[in-house]
Design an enzyme around this catalytic site. Sequence first.
Site, PDB file in Angstrom:
ATOM      1  N   GLN A   4      -0.964  -8.877  17.355  1.00 52.52           N
ATOM      2  CA  GLN A   4      -1.290 -10.292  17.577  1.00 52.52           C
ATOM      3  C   GLN A   4      -1.616 -10.518  19.051  1.00 52.52           C
ATOM      4  OE1 GLN A   4      -1.616 -12.752  15.445  1.00 52.52           O
ATOM      5  NE2 GLN A   4      -0.817 -11.820  13.578  1.00 52.52           N
TER       6      GLN A   4
ATOM      7  N   PHE B  78      -1.788  -6.695   3.461  1.00 49.40           N
ATOM      8  CA  PHE B  78      -2.583  -6.742   4.707  1.00 49.40           C
ATOM      9  C   PHE B  78      -1.594  -6.689   5.888  1.00 49.40           C
ATOM     10  CE2 PHE B  78      -4.701  -9.128   1.366  1.00 49.40           C
ATOM     11  CZ  PHE B  78      -5.965  -8.563   1.335  1.00 49.40           C
TER      12      PHE B  78
ATOM     13  N   GLU C 236      -1.500  -1.660   3.852  1.00 48.52           N
ATOM     14  CA  GLU C 236      -2.508  -1.829   4.900  1.00 48.52           C
ATOM     15  C   GLU C 236      -3.561  -0.732   4.749  1.00 48.52           C
ATOM     16  OE1 GLU C 236      -3.506  -3.673   7.643  1.00 48.52           O
ATOM     17  OE2 GLU C 236      -4.902  -2.059   8.058  1.00 48.52           O
TER      18      GLU C 236
ATOM     19  N   CYS D 124      -5.885 -16.493   9.730  1.00 42.32           N
ATOM     20  CA  CYS D 124      -6.460 -16.842  11.033  1.00 42.32           C
ATOM     21  C   CYS D 124      -7.790 -17.548  10.823  1.00 42.32           C
ATOM     22  CB  CYS D 124      -6.633 -15.596  11.903  1.00 42.32           C
ATOM     23  SG  CYS D 124      -7.644 -14.344  11.127  1.00 42.32           S
TER      24      CYS D 124
HETATM   25  C1  LIG Z   1      -4.784 -10.326  10.204  1.00 41.35           C
HETATM   26  S1  LIG Z   1      -4.445  -8.642  10.121  1.00 41.35           S
HETATM   27  C2  LIG Z   1      -2.769  -8.617   9.620  1.00 41.35           C
HETATM   28  C3  LIG Z   1      -1.846  -8.352  10.670  1.00 41.35           C
HETATM   29  C4  LIG Z   1      -0.387  -8.237  10.430  1.00 41.35           C
HETATM   30  N1  LIG Z   1       0.143  -9.058   9.377  1.00 41.35           N
HETATM   31  C5  LIG Z   1       0.270  -8.574  11.762  1.00 41.35           C
HETATM   32  O1  LIG Z   1       0.684  -9.714  11.954  1.00 41.35           O
HETATM   33  O2  LIG Z   1       0.308  -7.681  12.607  1.00 41.35           O
HETATM   34  C6  LIG Z   1      -5.256  -8.162   8.645  1.00 41.35           C
HETATM   35  C7  LIG Z   1      -5.069  -6.712   8.289  1.00 41.35           C
HETATM   36  O3  LIG Z   1      -5.629  -6.484   7.002  1.00 41.35           O
HETATM   37  C8  LIG Z   1      -6.158  -5.168   6.961  1.00 41.35           C
HETATM   38  N2  LIG Z   1      -7.072  -5.088   5.800  1.00 41.35           N
HETATM   39  C9  LIG Z   1      -8.337  -5.558   5.720  1.00 41.35           C
HETATM   40  N3  LIG Z   1      -8.825  -5.357   4.474  1.00 41.35           N
HETATM   41  C10 LIG Z   1      -7.843  -4.760   3.760  1.00 41.35           C
HETATM   42  C11 LIG Z   1      -7.744  -4.315   2.414  1.00 41.35           C
HETATM   43  N4  LIG Z   1      -8.751  -4.458   1.557  1.00 41.35           N
HETATM   44  N5  LIG Z   1      -6.597  -3.746   2.022  1.00 41.35           N
HETATM   45  C12 LIG Z   1      -5.553  -3.607   2.897  1.00 41.35           C
HETATM   46  N6  LIG Z   1      -5.598  -4.011   4.170  1.00 41.35           N
HETATM   47  C13 LIG Z   1      -6.724  -4.586   4.609  1.00 41.35           C
HETATM   48  C14 LIG Z   1      -6.772  -5.012   8.330  1.00 41.35           C
HETATM   49  O4  LIG Z   1      -6.926  -3.660   8.664  1.00 41.35           O
HETATM   50  C15 LIG Z   1      -5.765  -5.744   9.221  1.00 41.35           C
HETATM   51  O5  LIG Z   1      -4.818  -4.863   9.758  1.00 41.35           O
END
Ligand SMILES: C[S@@+](CC[C@H](N)C(=O)[O-])C[C@H]1O[C@@H](n2cnc3c(N)ncnc32)[C@H](O)[C@@H]1O
Length: 482
Positions: A307, A339, A362, A437
Site C-alpha cells: 500500500q 486478491f 494471489e 481502490c
Molecule cells: C489491490 S491489490 C491487493 C492488495 C492486498 N490486499 C494488500 O492490501 O496488500 C490487488 C491484487 O490482486 C492481484 N490479482 C489481480 N488479478 C488477480 C486474479 N485474477 N487472481 C488473483 N489475484 C489477482 C494483484 O496481483 C494484486 O496483488
Amino acid sequence: MAGKKLYHRGQICNLEIKDLAFEGKGIAKVETPEGQYIVFVPNTIPGQIVECRMVKVQRSYAEAKLIRIIEHSELEVEQNFASIPGAPYINLPIEKQRGYKEKTTIELFRRIGKIEGAEKLFDEYIESPRLLHYRNKMEYSFSAVYVEPNQDTFLDGFGLGFKKRGQWLAVENLLGDSGMFDAQFEDFLPKLSAWLQERDHTAWHPKKHTGFCRMLAVRKSFAQDQLLINFVSSSAELEQFDLEAFKQLFSEEFGARLGGLIHTINDDVGDRPNASDGERHLLLGKENVEEQIHGLRFEISVESFFQTNPASAELLYQKALDYVQEDKADSKPVILDLFAGTGTITQLLAKAVPTAEVIGVEIIPEAVEDAKRSAKANGLEKLKFFAADVGKFLLEHPQYQNRIHTLTLDPPRAGIAPKTLRKVIRLGAERIVYISCNPATQARDMQTLAEFGYSLKKFSLVDQFPHTAHIESVALFEKISH
Ligand SMILES: C[S@@+](CC[C@H](N)C(=O)[O-])C[C@H]1O[C@@H](n2cnc3c(N)ncnc32)[C@H](O)[C@@H]1O
C-alpha cells in the site's frame, strides 16, 4: 445536442470548469442553442480556466485533456511545493477535496451501483493521518527531451522528473519537494542531475533509444525512516560510470537513511523499462526495507506491491477488520482473503480470528513468496497462501463452498471479472467485505452482488491518496436470500 458537433477531436480550446464529477473529472458547461453541452476535463478544479485538447467528441458531451491552467480557481490556496501531474489537487484545501470525493462516490453508488439511499449506508470518511509526504514509493524518469517546470517548450539535453502531463517523450524537470514523497530525496534530485551531467552522462532518448540514465525507483520505509534506491541505466556509458563516486554521493547525502542502493542495467528499448528487469547490482546496503502495519512486519523490495500510504492503509485495514469481526466471524471454519497481494489483510485476519482457517489467494507468485516469508516472520504459520487466479482457485477448491462466514476481496482497479465474481458468489459466504481502490468498478459489481442476493449494509471511504482524485472504499455486503 442534435445536428453538427460543437468540437472536433484534437481541437484546442479554453474552458471554465464549473463542477466536479467522480475521479476528479472537471465539468465545463458550454451554452448552445440546443442546451448545455458538457465537456469533462480530468484533473481540474471548479473555477479554473484551462486550456485543453478534445480527445473524444460525442453529440451530447466531450472529453478533453488538460494542457495547462490559464487562471487558477478562488478555491485554491497556493503551496510552496514543486507542482507534479500526480498531485493535481494539492492547492485545493483538504476539506474541499473530501467534499467532492464523498459527494461523487455516493452519487456513483446510487447511479451505477443502483443503491437507493446510498447516503444512509455511508458509515464514515477516514482522513489520511499524513496529508503531505505520505507516499512510500516514487518512480522518476530521465529523458533527453525535457521542459522546465511550468513551461511548454521542449528542450534537448538532460531532464529528470516526471513525464509531462499527457506526454511520453518529455519529462518536466523536478527541482525540489513535491509534498508527496520524501522531501530530502526530491530536494536532492537537481544535485544528482548536475552530478551526472558534470561526468558527461546522457539521459535516455525515448525515440532514438540512446543514452545512459533511464529511471530512478525509490521505496521508503516509514518504520525505519530509510530509502531503497534503484538507479536504472542502459549499458551505454558503463566504462565511464564512476561507481565508487556514485556510492559516495548517496552515502554522503543520506547517511543512515540509505537502506540500499541498487544499479540495474536494462537495455530494453521499451518506453517504460520495468525497474525489476535487467542485470541487478546491489551497490550498498540491502535489497529490502521493512514496513510495519498494526505491529506486523513486512519486508518489501523496491518493486513489490505494498500500500502506497502505509499510515492510511492501517486505518483502511482496521475498518475492514471491524466489518469482518462485528458478526461472529469465527462461526464457520474458513476465512478467505481473495486478491491477497503480499498478504497484509490475510495476516491481520489470522491474528484477529485465531480460531479460523485463513487462506490468501494471489496471482503473482513473487507476492505470494513475500507473503509466506512475512507470515513466518510474524509467527503466523497456520496461514495458507495459494499462488493462483481467484477464478481457477475457486473452481479447483469446491470444498470451501458453504464453509465461509466472511470473505474479503481486494481486487485491482479493473475490479473482478464477471465470471470470477459469480464463482465468488457461488461460495455462499454469509458476508463479503469488498475493499476497492476504484469505486467505479465496485459500483458495477454491486449490481451483480445485489442480483445474487447480497445487499450492501454499509460502506466507508478512506482517503489513501490526498491531492489526487482517488479514493478507497470498504463495503460490507450480507447475504439476504439463502
Ligand atoms: C489491490 S491489490 C491487493 C492488495 C492486498 N490486499 C494488500 O492490501 O496488500 C490487488 C491484487 O490482486 C492481484 N490479482 C489481480 N488479478 C488477480 C486474479 N485474477 N487472481 C488473483 N489475484 C489477482 C494483484 O496481483 C494484486 O496483488
